[in-house]
Write a protein that holds these residues in place. Structure first.
Motif, PDB file in Angstrom:
ATOM      1  N   TRP A 132       0.819  -1.202   0.000  1.00 10.16           N
ATOM      2  CA  TRP A 132       0.000   0.000   0.000  1.00 10.16           C
ATOM      3  C   TRP A 132       0.863   1.266   0.000  1.00 10.16           C
ATOM      4  N   ALA A 382      -6.593  -0.757  -5.500  1.00 13.15           N
ATOM      5  CA  ALA A 382      -6.013   0.133  -4.507  1.00 13.15           C
ATOM      6  C   ALA A 382      -6.457   1.586  -4.642  1.00 13.15           C
ATOM      7  N   TRP A 532      -5.136   4.196   5.057  1.00 11.00           N
ATOM      8  CA  TRP A 532      -4.913   2.786   5.376  1.00 11.00           C
ATOM      9  C   TRP A 532      -5.579   2.411   6.696  1.00 11.00           C
ATOM     10  N   ALA A 536      -8.531   1.269   4.160  1.00 11.63           N
ATOM     11  CA  ALA A 536      -7.902   0.282   3.280  1.00 11.63           C
ATOM     12  C   ALA A 536      -7.467  -0.984   3.997  1.00 11.63           C
ATOM     13  N   PHE A 540      -8.002  -3.849   1.457  1.00  5.02           N
ATOM     14  CA  PHE A 540      -6.891  -4.027   0.522  1.00  5.02           C
ATOM     15  C   PHE A 540      -6.041  -5.212   0.950  1.00  5.02           C
TER      16      PHE A 540
END
Length: 562
Positions: A132, A382, A532, A536, A540
């Motif tokens: 990421w 992403a 994140w 995410a 992700f």
């Protein structure tokens, strides 16, 4: 009868040789396809680039006729000729270390995702998190590349127009309009497909080689009033850049001057991003990365040597070249002003035009590489709107939507240039900093993960047991240049000066010595971390497998039919 009897064996032999060549090409293509399947992806992009075309992408992005020329002022206003000359050897060596470390990883994972994919596979734990941050810094760096290259190109075009029309004003607004037009042109060219990019990329290599040769020859032969080779290890004139401030200040300024070469030798991850379009990617992509670095470093050394020895002997000329005057205070134009002072008007226009075309090729290749990274990052979900950015143009087999996302983001970040007062290139230095630091952080993460992962499986191109030594050297260098790009460029060691120093009034310069690189990158990093942490991390999962072998082949058949 005699003719027929003696040519038929030759024809048969030629048929055999041709058949062997075609068989080998098919074998390599199938091997590349299988490698991509093993990595979890279908062959969606058209694989039509040879080793030279892959090299051409990275070589064009490094573009010594872009980086050397547009950042020449940086060497002049810091260490002077000595850092301009020595910087290329120093930076070239350490950039080669970084490129070799990346090449070895690329040989194992030849995918368009490049750096972020490598991080996901090399991390022993928290693979998605490493991927990421790598991917987002890689994206930021590539947007910085496009913005800085095309913005400098816009300044060069503006200067070129002014060479024909004195009434044309080099204002930040006019430059930004030219900047937008160059971005649109690069987006349109990339929309036409990989075949056009391949042709123009190949031309770009020869344009750079011939262009450097012409500029070097002319600057060594034509100028009458020049300092000569004996001056290429001189310091910058006293009272100009703070060389009288003591040993620490001199070391500080010398280190800052290294950024001239460092900004130029970057963006070579492009060879990895087009590896899914390269024949024999496991060996040719790594070779292209390394080859692009050392060829550029050698050529850039001689180009800067020619320019530095051509600086006029007149003591006031140095300051005028570095800082400008009479309506042209753009530091980026230092190389243009040097050329104009050194050769005749017609010759100067010719040399500036050579640089403009080379920089145009550089911007074109930068959009190409960025679009492949966006395509791959979106393929794994992403980016916001990933489904849109991952779409392939069925006709050209290229990620057209990703092309235009890169163009739009570059136009937005280019708005920084409108902040400038008096035309000074504070924003340009921020763009170069975003470019280099963003990319080199993205380079450093997979290199660190590789040197700390004992289970890494080497590909056919590797460093023969020296990977850890080369890798740690690379990491130390990345940390060093990151600090330099965060450091103040003109303060606190800049001496007071004004009308009494140069004919131009440079007091405005003090209003534009803020280095935005550090704050922008820190804010970006915090934003990516929050994204994140709050979102995410819940969805992700890193690089995704597109399907089974049969499903991957079905995707390929559908693309071929359409």
């Amino acid at each position: 009868m005699w003719y027929r009897q003696n040519t038929e064996p030759q024809r048969s032999h030629l048929h055999i040789v041709w058949g062997q060549i075609m068989s080998e090409q098919i074998s390599v293509a199938e091997s590349d396809r299988q490698d991509l399947h093993d990595l979890g992806y279908a062959q969606e992009l058209h694989r039509g680039l040879g080793w030279f075309s892959n090299f051409a992408i990275s070589f064009s992005i490094i573009s010594i006729l872009a980086g050397c020329m547009t950042s020449y002022w940086l060497g002049m206003v810091t260490g002077g000729p000595v850092v301009i000359t020595l910087g290329w050897a120093i930076v070239g060596f350490f950039a080669l270390m970084v490129g070799m470390s990346m090449g070895e990883i690329c040989s194992s994972y030849p995918t368009a995702g490049g750096l972020y994919y490598w991080s996901a596979k090399l991390a022993r734990r928290n693979g998605p998190k490493w991927a990421w941050f790598t991917g987002w810094f890689n994206l930021m760096g590539q947007i910085g590349v496009i913005a800085s290259v095309d913005y400098a190109l816009a300044i060069f075009i503006g200067y070129f127009i002014r060479m024909f029309n004195d009434s044309f004003n080099l204002t930040t607004t006019n430059i930004y309009v030219i900047f937008l037009l160059t971005l649109i042109a690069h987006g349109l060219i990339n929309t036409f497909g990989v075949s056009v990019i391949k042709i123009l990329g190949d031309i770009s290599v020869w344009w750079h080689v011939a262009g450097v040769g012409i500029i070097v020859a002319i600057l060594f032969i034509v100028p009458d009033d020049r300092r000569g080779l004996s001056s290429v290890f001189d310091r910058a004139p006293e009272g100009l850049t703070g060389w009288t401030g003591g040993t620490f200040v001199m070391v500080y300024l010398f280190a800052l001057g290294l950024l001239l070469a460092q900004y130029t030798i970057t963006g070579f991850d492009a060879s990895a991003h087009v590896s899914e379009e390269t024949v024999g990617a496991r060996t040719e992509a790594p070779k292209a990365i390394v080859r692009a670095i050392y060829v550029s470093a050698i050529a850039g050394f001689f180009l800067n040597l020619a320019m530095t020895q051509a600086i006029p002997k007149n003591p006031d000329a140095y300051g005028v070249i570095a800082f400008g005057g009479e309506g042209d205070y753009f530091l980026v134009n230092a190389a243009n002003r040097l050329i104009s002072m050194s050769v005749g008007d017609v010759t100067a226009k010719f040399l500036v035009l050579i640089c403009i075309v080379a920089q145009f090729f550089c911007g074109m290749a930068s959009v190409t590489a960025n679009s492949r990274m966006i395509y791959a990052f979106s393929r794994d979900g992403a980016l916001p709107g990933s489904r849109l950015w991952h779409q392939i143009n069925r006709k050209t087999r290229t990620p057209t939507n990703a092309d235009w996302l890169g163009v739009v983001l570059s136009a937005i970040i280019g708005l920084l240039s409108l902040y400038q007062k008096g035309g000074y290139s504070t924003a340009f230095f921020a763009l170069t900093g975003i470019c280099v630091v963003g990319l080199y952080i993205a380079y450093a993460i997979p290199i660190y993960l590789r040197v700390t992962n004992p289970d890494f499986v080497e590909g056919p191109w590797h460093l023969k047991g020296r990977a850890k030594l080369v890798g740690w050297i690379s990491l130390v260098w990345v940390a060093f240049i990151t600090v330099l790009f965060f450091a103040p460029l003109f303060w606190p060691f800049w001496p007071p000066f004004g009308k009494t120093v140069f004919s131009a009034d440079l007091t405005v310069f003090h209003q534009n010595n803020m280095n935005f690189t550090g704050p922008l990158i820190v804010l970006f990093g915090i934003g990516v971390w929050l994204y994140w942490k709050l979102s995410a991390s819940k969805w992700f999962t890193g690089p995704k497998v597109q399907g089974t072998k049969e499903e991957l082949m079905a995707i390929e058949r559908e693309l071929e039919l359409k």
